[in-house]
Design a protein around this motif. Structure first.
Motif, mmCIF file in Angstrom:
data_model
loop_
_atom_site.group_PDB
_atom_site.id
_atom_site.type_symbol
_atom_site.label_atom_id
_atom_site.label_comp_id
_atom_site.label_asym_id
_atom_site.label_seq_id
_atom_site.Cartn_x
_atom_site.Cartn_y
_atom_site.Cartn_z
ATOM 1 N N GLY A 184 0.813 -1.212 0.000
ATOM 2 C CA GLY A 184 0.000 0.000 0.000
ATOM 3 C C GLY A 184 0.845 1.260 0.000
ATOM 4 N N ASN A 185 0.256 2.369 -0.470
ATOM 5 C CA ASN A 185 0.958 3.651 -0.500
ATOM 6 C C ASN A 185 1.231 4.135 0.922
ATOM 7 N N ILE A 186 2.442 4.567 1.168
ATOM 8 C CA ILE A 186 2.854 4.967 2.516
ATOM 9 C C ILE A 186 2.397 6.403 2.761
ATOM 10 N N PRO A 187 1.589 6.654 3.808
ATOM 11 C CA PRO A 187 0.957 7.978 3.958
ATOM 12 C C PRO A 187 1.888 9.079 4.466
ATOM 13 N N ASN A 188 2.832 8.754 5.347
ATOM 14 C CA ASN A 188 3.703 9.769 5.945
ATOM 15 C C ASN A 188 5.115 9.635 5.382
ATOM 16 N N PRO A 219 -2.746 0.878 3.882
ATOM 17 C CA PRO A 219 -1.291 0.656 3.917
ATOM 18 C C PRO A 219 -0.869 -0.202 5.106
ATOM 19 N N ASP A 220 0.146 -1.033 4.875
ATOM 20 C CA ASP A 220 0.743 -1.818 5.958
ATOM 21 C C ASP A 220 1.928 -1.092 6.583
ATOM 22 N N ILE A 221 2.453 -0.066 5.878
ATOM 23 C CA ILE A 221 3.594 0.714 6.366
ATOM 24 C C ILE A 221 3.129 2.144 6.591
ATOM 25 N N GLY A 222 3.382 2.663 7.784
ATOM 26 C CA GLY A 222 2.866 3.985 8.130
ATOM 27 C C GLY A 222 3.791 5.140 7.794
ATOM 28 N N HIS A 223 5.107 4.905 7.813
ATOM 29 C CA HIS A 223 6.064 5.990 7.601
ATOM 30 C C HIS A 223 7.147 5.564 6.610
ATOM 31 N N GLY A 551 -8.470 11.933 8.592
ATOM 32 C CA GLY A 551 -9.488 10.891 8.468
ATOM 33 C C GLY A 551 -9.040 9.670 7.712
ATOM 34 N N SER A 552 -7.711 9.517 7.532
ATOM 35 C CA SER A 552 -7.203 8.374 6.764
ATOM 36 C C SER A 552 -7.081 7.107 7.601
ATOM 37 N N GLY A 553 -7.434 7.218 8.890
ATOM 38 C CA GLY A 553 -7.412 6.006 9.729
ATOM 39 C C GLY A 553 -6.138 5.909 10.555
#
Length: 606
Positions: A184-188, A219-223, A551-553
């Motif tokens: 998944g796309n990493i958000p941070n 995403p499974d990876i947060g940063h 709000g992305s969880g």
């Protein structure tokens, strides 16, 4: 200190993806074939696909690429090479020589990681266009362990930071795109440095061109953290004090494999040993401070011996069960313990006789406790003793960085002694080090004013003041200011426990905390982006900060840290401690693992 578990994120799939990609390339040359491999790629290919898999897909013989072509065994040859001038010229010479005796031979050239325009031009200039078939092979991250990934781009540091060649950033972006496709796309995102920014820009373009449906998955990876190596040169220049770091310094670890010499193995031939968490003994000592490794190994060896001695008092039934279930494991443990004990002994023997003085000097430079004139005297003595040039340049660069440069007089004195000892070709080496920012010097204020008097005297007073002021070092710039801002030097009133560490500075005897793990730790502890942006300004380069949309969880407690230009095992140990103390799964990735000696050697003029 062992590591945390994998937390459900399987990185082994990356190896299978690269293996499948390599197999598809080999199948483009169907039938029996000889494989000629660039020496720099052999360990990487061994990690991706072993000899069994290669033979299964038609490889009859494997050779290392040399200047002269190997004997022809099959009707076609497959070269796997990097896009460098020397390797491509070797290939061209091989083809010309082989076609004179075997005009029907078919030639395939696989370029890793991608075909560049000048490679195509060289093929045309050699008159081989249409004679050889060109292929690309771009490997994904190669898992060296369940928390360590590598692209095995050993030349990236010199290519990018010295030569300004950033084309490999596209291959790195593709590897990140594969990761995001899987997890998944990493958000941070936190990125710092020119190469890091280039990688992110390439990743953005690739993501826009990709399938939009993949970006909707959780995403499974947060940063994601991406750092250039030049954000922190001090860490690789310091002597590594963890066991794994010492192995890399003295024996060399390449693609997760160390080659122990005969004196360690106790046999007539060297032995290659893969280093990973599957070896429980190694997993328990790899991140320990070197000073405590031998005592741990001796204690475990006594425990194993005691268990084997218990067999003497067993009944027949107990002995049978012992032989069937425990004996082989104990024998394997005993061999592993002996191997690492021998490695510790050999490292201790190889340590230079003034290692304690070197360590005191290094740590004094970063803490500010050293007398600079004494350090310069020590450095001059090391040069006079003709120690390996990389070792002396390592200390030279550390001095320059931590003292915010030499005075011009001191620089000229030391550079003259260096060239007298190692030859005037090292003038190019010193130029390279200055280009990288590893060495700098400045005139004294007096010299500045005197040297510029002819230009300044005719200028208005205000202009003259501005010119002189611009040449005075700024109070809040330089490494010393950065170390204070980032709090890299631990409080001396709080001693660091080297054997049961809770502070990342244990990797350097509590004298210094590596920059990149420190920044990552601050972010994971909840530091705001604005505060982080202000802090990163003290490091060389520019930053890119991106946060998850509102709000992305819940953001997963998983972080991917990518270092461009090489990652040291001291930093890896610090990150593993951070993972334990922050309850975060940290996956480390780099263009390759490295040491200060390897970084310096990459730019030394031979």
């Amino acid at each position: 200190m062992s590591r945390s578990g994998s937390l459900g994120l399987d990185v082994e799939i990356l190896r299978r993806l690269s293996s499948d990609r390599l197999v598809r390339v080999l199948e483009d040359a169907p039938g029996a074939k000889d494989l000629i491999i660039d020496g720099e790629l052999m360990k990487m290919l061994d990690r991706i696909a072993g000899a069994t898999l290669l033979r299964k897909h038609g490889v009859q013989k494997m050779y290392r690429l040399e200047r002269l072509p190997p004997p022809i065994q099959s009707s076609q040859r497959v070269y796997v090479v990097r896009p460098t001038l020397v390797t491509m010229k070797y290939v061209a010479d091989h083809v010309h020589a082989d076609r004179q005796t075997h005009p029907e031979i078919r030639i395939h050239v696989v370029v890793v990681p991608r075909i560049t325009t000048w490679v195509t031009s060289l093929v045309e200039e050699e008159g081989l266009f249409g004679i050889i078939t060109m292929h690309e092979f771009t490997p994904d991250f190669i898992p060296l362990d369940d928390d360590l990934l590598s692209l095995e781009m050993n030349s990236f540091f010199r290519d990018a930071f010295l030569d300004g060649e950033y084309s490999a950033c596209l291959s790195i972006a593709r590897a990140l795109q594969t990761l995001q496709g899987l997890y998944g796309n990493i958000p941070n995102v936190v990125a710092h440095g020119r190469a890091s920014k280039a990688v992110l820009n390439a990743l953005d373009i690739l993501t826009e061109q990709g399938s939009p449906t993949k970006s909707n998955r959780t995403p499974d990876i947060g940063h994601l953290f991406v750092f250039d190596r030049d954000a922190d040169y001090v860490t690789p220049l310091l002597s590594q004090l963890t066991y794994e770091g010492a192995l890399d310094e003295y024996f060399g670890i390449h693609a997760g494999v160390v080659e122990f010499p005969e004196v360690v193995v106790g046999k007539d031939a060297a032995r290659k040993v893969p280093l990973n968490s599957k070896d429980t003994i190694y997993d328990n000592i790899r991140n320990r401070h070197f000073a405590g490794v031998s005592s741990y190994l001796i204690t475990r060896a006594r425990e194993v011996k005691a268990k084997k001695d218990q067999a003497q008092n067993m009944t027949t039934a107990e002995m049978k069960d012992f032989v069937a279930n425990e004996l082989r494991t104990l024998q394997s443990l005993q061999k592993t313990l002996q191997l690492h004990l021998s490695a510790c002994e050999e490292i201790t023997k190889q340590m230079r006789r003034d290692f304690d003085t070197l360590l005191k000097t290094e740590h004094g430079l970063v803490t500010g406790a050293s007398n600079t004139s004494e350090v310069q005297t020590f450095l001059k003595n090391c040069i006079a003793r003709m120690l390996p040039i990389a070792a002396n340049l390592r200390l030279l660069c550390l001095y320059s960085l931590t003292q915010d440069g030499f005075s011009r007089r001191d620089y000229e004195t030391i550079s003259t002694e260096l060239m007298n000892a190692y030859g005037h070709k090292q003038l190019i080496t010193l130029y390279n080090l200055r280009q990288l920012g590893l060495v700098s010097y400045s005139d004294s204020t007096l010299n500045i004013v005197t040297g510029a008097s002819s230009n300044i005297s005719n200028a208005p007073l205000q202009g003259r003041l501005a010119q002189v002021t611009s040449l005075i070092p700024k109070k809040d710039s330089g490494w010393r200011a950065a170390s204070k801002r980032l709090r890299l030097i631990p409080d001396t009133d709080k001693p660091v426990d080297l054997h049961n560490p809770t502070d990342m500075s244990y990797v350097f005897n509590g004298a210094y905390t590596p920059v990149i793990p420190k920044v990552v730790g601050d972010v994971l502890s909840g530091r705001s982006n604005q505060s982080l942006a202000d802090t990163l300004k003290v490091l060389p380069g520019t930053s890119v900060l991106r946060s998850a949309s509102p709000g992305s969880g819940v953001v997963p407690r998983v972080a991917l840290v990518l270092v461009l230009g090489g990652l040291t095992f001291a930093e890896i140990a610090a990150f593993r401690l951070l993972a334990l103390t922050s309850s975060t799964r940290i996956i480390l990735a780099s263009t390759s693992t490295t040491t200060g000696t390897e970084l310096i050697s990459a730019v030394v003029e031979n």
